[in-house]
Scaffold this motif. Structure first.
Motif, PDB file in Angstrom:
ATOM      1  N   ASP A 193       6.730  19.705  22.269  1.00 22.63           N
ATOM      2  CA  ASP A 193       5.641  20.305  23.047  1.00 22.63           C
ATOM      3  C   ASP A 193       5.057  21.525  22.339  1.00 22.63           C
ATOM      4  O   ASP A 193       3.831  21.722  22.328  1.00 22.63           O
ATOM      5  CB  ASP A 193       6.147  20.691  24.436  1.00 22.63           C
ATOM      6  N   PHE A 194       5.921  22.350  21.756  1.00 23.45           N
ATOM      7  CA  PHE A 194       5.426  23.507  21.013  1.00 23.45           C
ATOM      8  C   PHE A 194       4.600  23.064  19.807  1.00 23.45           C
ATOM      9  O   PHE A 194       3.592  23.697  19.465  1.00 23.45           O
ATOM     10  CB  PHE A 194       6.595  24.383  20.548  1.00 23.45           C
ATOM     11  N   ALA A 195       5.009  22.001  19.168  1.00 28.78           N
ATOM     12  CA  ALA A 195       4.260  21.503  18.013  1.00 28.78           C
ATOM     13  C   ALA A 195       2.863  21.053  18.427  1.00 28.78           C
ATOM     14  O   ALA A 195       1.878  21.335  17.727  1.00 28.78           O
ATOM     15  CB  ALA A 195       5.019  20.350  17.358  1.00 28.78           C
ATOM     16  N   HIS A 196       2.755  20.364  19.568  1.00 38.05           N
ATOM     17  CA  HIS A 196       1.438  19.950  20.057  1.00 38.05           C
ATOM     18  C   HIS A 196       0.555  21.160  20.345  1.00 38.05           C
ATOM     19  O   HIS A 196      -0.638  21.176  19.998  1.00 38.05           O
ATOM     20  CB  HIS A 196       1.596  19.105  21.325  1.00 38.05           C
ATOM     21  N   ILE A 197       1.141  22.168  20.977  1.00 36.91           N
ATOM     22  CA  ILE A 197       0.357  23.355  21.324  1.00 36.91           C
ATOM     23  C   ILE A 197      -0.110  24.084  20.069  1.00 36.91           C
ATOM     24  O   ILE A 197      -1.279  24.504  19.956  1.00 36.91           O
ATOM     25  CB  ILE A 197       1.186  24.285  22.232  1.00 36.91           C
ATOM     26  N   CYS A 198       0.776  24.229  19.103  1.00 37.70           N
ATOM     27  CA  CYS A 198       0.417  24.945  17.876  1.00 37.70           C
ATOM     28  C   CYS A 198      -0.644  24.190  17.077  1.00 37.70           C
ATOM     29  O   CYS A 198      -1.585  24.798  16.536  1.00 37.70           O
ATOM     30  CB  CYS A 198       1.659  25.175  17.021  1.00 37.70           C
ATOM     31  N   THR A 199      -0.518  22.887  16.984  1.00 40.93           N
ATOM     32  CA  THR A 199      -1.527  22.116  16.248  1.00 40.93           C
ATOM     33  C   THR A 199      -2.886  22.165  16.949  1.00 40.93           C
ATOM     34  O   THR A 199      -3.935  22.226  16.283  1.00 40.93           O
ATOM     35  CB  THR A 199      -1.072  20.657  16.098  1.00 40.93           C
ATOM     36  N   ASP A 200      -2.874  22.153  18.281  1.00 35.98           N
ATOM     37  CA  ASP A 200      -4.144  22.278  19.013  1.00 35.98           C
ATOM     38  C   ASP A 200      -4.778  23.644  18.773  1.00 35.98           C
ATOM     39  O   ASP A 200      -6.008  23.754  18.624  1.00 35.98           O
ATOM     40  CB  ASP A 200      -3.916  22.063  20.509  1.00 35.98           C
ATOM     41  N   ARG A 201      -3.946  24.683  18.730  1.00 29.46           N
ATOM     42  CA  ARG A 201      -4.477  26.025  18.490  1.00 29.46           C
ATOM     43  C   ARG A 201      -5.066  26.139  17.089  1.00 29.46           C
ATOM     44  O   ARG A 201      -6.128  26.739  16.895  1.00 29.46           O
ATOM     45  CB  ARG A 201      -3.366  27.058  18.672  1.00 29.46           C
ATOM     46  N   MET A 202      -4.386  25.562  16.116  1.00 31.21           N
ATOM     47  CA  MET A 202      -4.905  25.635  14.747  1.00 31.21           C
ATOM     48  C   MET A 202      -6.172  24.799  14.591  1.00 31.21           C
ATOM     49  O   MET A 202      -7.089  25.168  13.853  1.00 31.21           O
ATOM     50  CB  MET A 202      -3.832  25.151  13.759  1.00 31.21           C
ATOM     51  N   ALA A 203      -6.229  23.672  15.295  1.00 29.48           N
ATOM     52  CA  ALA A 203      -7.407  22.813  15.187  1.00 29.48           C
ATOM     53  C   ALA A 203      -8.627  23.431  15.854  1.00 29.48           C
ATOM     54  O   ALA A 203      -9.772  23.190  15.438  1.00 29.48           O
ATOM     55  CB  ALA A 203      -7.118  21.450  15.803  1.00 29.48           C
ATOM     56  N   SER A 204      -8.386  24.238  16.895  1.00 32.06           N
ATOM     57  CA  SER A 204      -9.513  24.855  17.594  1.00 32.06           C
ATOM     58  C   SER A 204      -9.971  26.131  16.901  1.00 32.06           C
ATOM     59  O   SER A 204     -11.036  26.627  17.163  1.00 32.06           O
ATOM     60  CB  SER A 204      -9.121  25.161  19.041  1.00 32.06           C
TER      61      SER A 204
END
Length: 204
Positions: A193-204
């Motif tokens: 779950d943390f990986a999904h959140i971090c990748t979304d933050r970097m992508a945005s």
């Protein structure tokens, strides 16, 4: 001895009105009598138990439908709420029961993951941040996989009777296996779950 109404002599412990004193019953008869009394006491509870079971099944089905719908239509809020619940609820339980080992591992995980999340949420991401995020969560994935496999092997060893080789009881070895599997599953899900959140933050 006791004198009756018509001068007849009878024993004091003689059966009266077809009722046998409890102390004269055999062990099996006493158990049967207790079983009969229990059924009389709980007479009519079967319908109530059936209603409770139906309510439980309906609640599980409705709750599952709600969670699936929530996840499908509002994935980010679902992910955030479940992540917060997984982070806070186990810690509260362990803190109330003084399970400090879990709290220590939880603190290490939170500190490193928070540092990674801060780096991934920066307005200007450095070139090494994606690699660092990838390495951290890849490490968590591998660690959770190893812990799960080790826990499974320990549980199988306990079931097959290999606990005698380690000089411990079977429940003790089983507890160790369950502990390893719990850590593997828990930190594996949190890391994902943390990986999904971090990748979304970097992508945005």
């Amino acid at each position: 001895l006791k004198m009756g109404q018509h001068g007849a002599i009878r024993l004091q412990n003689e059966v009266q009105d077809g009722v046998i004193p409890v102390h004269e019953l055999t062990e099996e008869e006493q158990w049967a009598e207790e079983h009969r009394k229990m059924h009389e006491k709980h007479k009519g509870h079967d319908a109530m138990h059936m209603e409770m079971m139906l309510i439980f099944i309906i609640s599980v089905v409705v709750g599952q439908i709600f969670l699936v719908t929530w996840k499908r239509k509002h994935f980010k809020s679902y992910q955030m709420c479940t992540l917060i619940g997984m982070i806070t609820i186990p810690v509260y339980v362990c803190f109330s029961r003084s399970w400090w080992r879990f709290i220590a591992t939880w603190l290490v995980f939170i500190v490193f993951s928070a540092f990674i999340w801060i780096r991934a949420s920066a307005q200007h991401i450095s070139g090494g941040t994606p690699r660092m995020v990838y390495k951290w969560f890849l490490f968590l994935h591998k660690m959770s996989y190893v812990l799960g496999v080790v826990g499974y092997l320990i549980m199988m060893a306990a079931l097959l009777g290999f606990h005698v080789l380690f000089g411990v009881t079977q429940p003790t070895l089983m507890d160790v296996g369950i502990l390893f599997m719990f850590y593997g599953v828990y930190y594996g899900v949190l890391g994902r779950d943390f990986a999904h959140i971090c990748t979304d933050r970097m992508a945005s």
